[in-house]
Scaffold this motif. Structure first.
Motif, short mmCIF file in Angstrom:
data_model
loop_
_atom_site.label_atom_id
_atom_site.label_comp_id
_atom_site.label_asym_id
_atom_site.label_seq_id
_atom_site.Cartn_x
_atom_site.Cartn_y
_atom_site.Cartn_z
N VAL A 83 35.63 46.24 31.48
CA VAL A 83 36.55 45.18 31.91
C VAL A 83 35.73 43.91 32.14
CG1 VAL A 83 38.20 44.38 33.63
CG2 VAL A 83 38.18 46.78 32.94
N VAL A 84 35.97 42.91 31.30
CA VAL A 84 35.29 41.63 31.45
C VAL A 84 35.89 40.86 32.63
CG1 VAL A 84 36.88 40.41 29.91
CG2 VAL A 84 34.54 39.56 30.20
N ASN A 85 35.11 39.91 33.11
CA ASN A 85 35.56 38.98 34.15
C ASN A 85 35.70 39.70 35.49
OD1 ASN A 85 36.67 36.48 35.27
ND2 ASN A 85 37.16 35.96 33.16
N VAL A 86 36.43 39.09 36.42
CA VAL A 86 36.43 39.55 37.80
C VAL A 86 37.50 40.60 38.08
CG1 VAL A 86 35.44 37.42 38.69
CG2 VAL A 86 37.92 37.64 38.52
N ILE A 87 37.18 41.49 39.00
CA ILE A 87 38.16 42.38 39.64
C ILE A 87 38.00 42.16 41.13
CG2 ILE A 87 38.83 44.76 40.10
CD1 ILE A 87 38.08 45.50 37.31
N SER A 88 39.00 41.55 41.74
CA SER A 88 38.88 41.14 43.14
C SER A 88 38.73 42.34 44.05
CB SER A 88 40.10 40.32 43.55
OG SER A 88 41.28 41.08 43.46
N GLY A 89 37.83 42.19 45.02
CA GLY A 89 37.58 43.27 45.96
C GLY A 89 36.88 44.46 45.36
N ALA A 90 36.52 44.37 44.06
CA ALA A 90 35.85 45.47 43.35
C ALA A 90 36.66 46.77 43.44
CB ALA A 90 34.44 45.67 43.87
N LYS A 91 38.00 46.65 43.39
CA LYS A 91 38.84 47.84 43.44
C LYS A 91 40.17 47.55 42.76
CE LYS A 91 40.45 46.71 48.12
NZ LYS A 91 40.53 47.19 49.53
N PHE A 92 40.85 48.62 42.37
CA PHE A 92 42.15 48.49 41.72
C PHE A 92 42.91 49.80 41.89
CE2 PHE A 92 39.06 49.97 38.65
CZ PHE A 92 39.69 51.03 38.01
N VAL A 93 44.21 49.74 41.71
CA VAL A 93 45.07 50.92 41.80
C VAL A 93 45.66 51.19 40.42
CG1 VAL A 93 47.16 51.90 42.81
CG2 VAL A 93 45.61 50.52 44.22
N LEU A 94 45.53 52.41 39.96
CA LEU A 94 46.07 52.83 38.67
C LEU A 94 46.84 54.13 38.85
CD1 LEU A 94 46.29 52.57 35.59
CD2 LEU A 94 44.05 53.67 35.41
N ASP A 95 48.13 54.08 38.52
CA ASP A 95 49.01 55.24 38.68
C ASP A 95 48.96 55.80 40.10
OD1 ASP A 95 49.73 54.95 36.04
OD2 ASP A 95 48.40 56.54 35.31
N GLY A 96 48.92 54.88 41.08
CA GLY A 96 48.98 55.26 42.48
C GLY A 96 47.67 55.66 43.11
N LYS A 97 46.59 55.69 42.33
CA LYS A 97 45.29 56.07 42.86
C LYS A 97 44.37 54.86 42.90
CE LYS A 97 41.37 59.19 42.11
NZ LYS A 97 40.80 60.28 41.26
N GLU A 98 43.65 54.70 44.01
CA GLU A 98 42.71 53.58 44.12
C GLU A 98 41.34 53.97 43.57
OE1 GLU A 98 42.36 50.62 47.55
OE2 GLU A 98 40.58 51.89 47.86
N TYR A 99 40.79 53.05 42.80
CA TYR A 99 39.45 53.23 42.24
C TYR A 99 38.58 52.07 42.73
CZ TYR A 99 41.62 56.53 38.99
OH TYR A 99 42.29 57.58 38.45
#
Length: 359
Positions: A83-99
């Motif tokens: 994933v290029v560029n920024v991901i804020s907080g260095a975390k994301f939720v995918l299908d209800g699960k946080e990574y």
């Protein structure tokens, strides 16, 4: 082979510190344009094009050898992913699960890193791809393990490079996964149409074919707020050609541009931007299937960097025209999705065409 075909030539580019061999591929077409790429980070090391008087210069900034590309903290010429560029907080939720991914970036250099950027600590720009020649293309493949840099799923990515006799540098990306995951690629080439060692881009003229851009937060100037705003009446209006020297200081806090422009739906090939340099007559036209293009003007994140041929790169010495999905897409509901699921095939195409302004 068609008349547009340009056959690449393979040679050695040395070894990484762990002894693995790096290969270089060189294209030279009938118009005296040369492009060289290596399979470490899929880096474009050189782009040599003639000016209006026939003088050939390298217009991409970079390094002379693999020893300097091995760390490559500015991603010179590389592919960025998964994933290029920024991901804020260095975390994301995918299908209800946080990574969570490694935090490697902060908008305020005095603060500890709190965001993810360019795929993590060792994103695709620091990976050795397997590579081969297939007809008139160079193909490079990397299999990213499930959980690498915090991302789910085993991701198989193939990047291809092609140079035509119409001076088109064609970059294609494809990917598949065995679990739902995120995918957003770009090439991070830095251009200066005078020559790679020219000290500024103020005399370049830029046109971007976008009516909207993604607004960045006031308190964190490199992170999108989620708002899409009309460019009309703002410093982000490049719908008509703009001399960069007249606009660079209008970026946030005088730091130039680190902003995404909205090009339209993903899929159709569309004209994203044209970059001109009147003194040399050189032109780059950018076309892409991606919905966005990130404009990055070097800002202050290139502090006195020693480059190829003895060059020293300083802030605002180059410009990136990075075709991609919008930054921080996993955390912004209004942005186009970058989710890839098993059974789906990701595909993206970007074309950089080199020509003269009079043509």
């Amino acid at each position: 082979m068609s008349q547009s075909s340009v056959l690449p030539v393979k040679d050695s580019y040395g070894q990484l510190s762990d002894g693995r061999n790096v290969h270089r591929y060189s294209f030279t077409n009938s118009k005296n344009v040369t492009v060289r790429v290596i399979d470490y980070g899929c880096v474009i090391t050189d782009i040599l094009v003639p000016d209006k008087d026939g003088n050939v210069d390298d217009i991409s900034i970079g390094f002379d050898c693999i020893e300097d590309y091995e760390p490559n903290p500015r991603c010179f010429g590389s592919i960025c992913g998964r994933v290029v560029n920024v991901i804020s907080g260095a975390k994301f939720v995918l299908d209800g699960k946080e990574y969570k991914m490694p935090a490697t970036f902060s908008s305020d250099e005095k603060q500890a890193p709190k965001h993810g950027i360019h795929g993590g600590v060792r994103g695709f720009h620091l990976k050795l791809f397997s590579s081969w020649i297939e007809d008139d293309k160079v193909k490079m493949k990397y299999v990213s393990d499930d959980g690498e840099e915090g991302f789910p799923g085993e991701l198989t990515t193939i990047v291809s490079y092609q140079l035509t006799n119409q001076n088109e540098l064609v970059i294609e990306y494809s990917a598949t996964t065995n679990k739902p995951t995120l995918v957003n690629f770009t090439n991070h080439a830095y251009f200066n149409l005078q020559k790679h060692d020219y000290p500024h881009i103020e005399d370049h003229i830029l046109q971007i074919f976008a009516d909207k851009y993604t607004v960045n937060r006031e308190d964190d100037i490199f992170i999108p707020s989620g708002e899409l705003r009309d460019v009309a009446g703002t410093p982000f209006d490049f719908r008509k050609p703009v001399r960069l020297g007249d606009r660079l200081k209008e970026g946030p806090h005088g730091r130039g541009f680190f902003h995404n422009f909205c090009l339209g739906e993903s899929g159709p090939l569309k004209h994203a931007a044209t970059l001109d340099h009147p003194p040399t007559g050189r032109r780059i036209e950018v076309r892409t299937t991606e919905p966005g293009m990130h404009l990055y003007t070097g800002c202050n994140t290139i502090p006195h960097t020693k480059g190829k041929e003895g060059a020293v790169y300083e802030p605002f010495c180059s410009i990136c025209l990075e075709t991609q999905h919008y930054p921080d897409s996993p955390n912004q509901e209004k942005f186009p999705s970058i989710v890839l699921r098993p059974g789906e095939n990701f595909y993206s195409k970007t074309i950089y065409t080199f020509s003269l302004m009079s043509q």
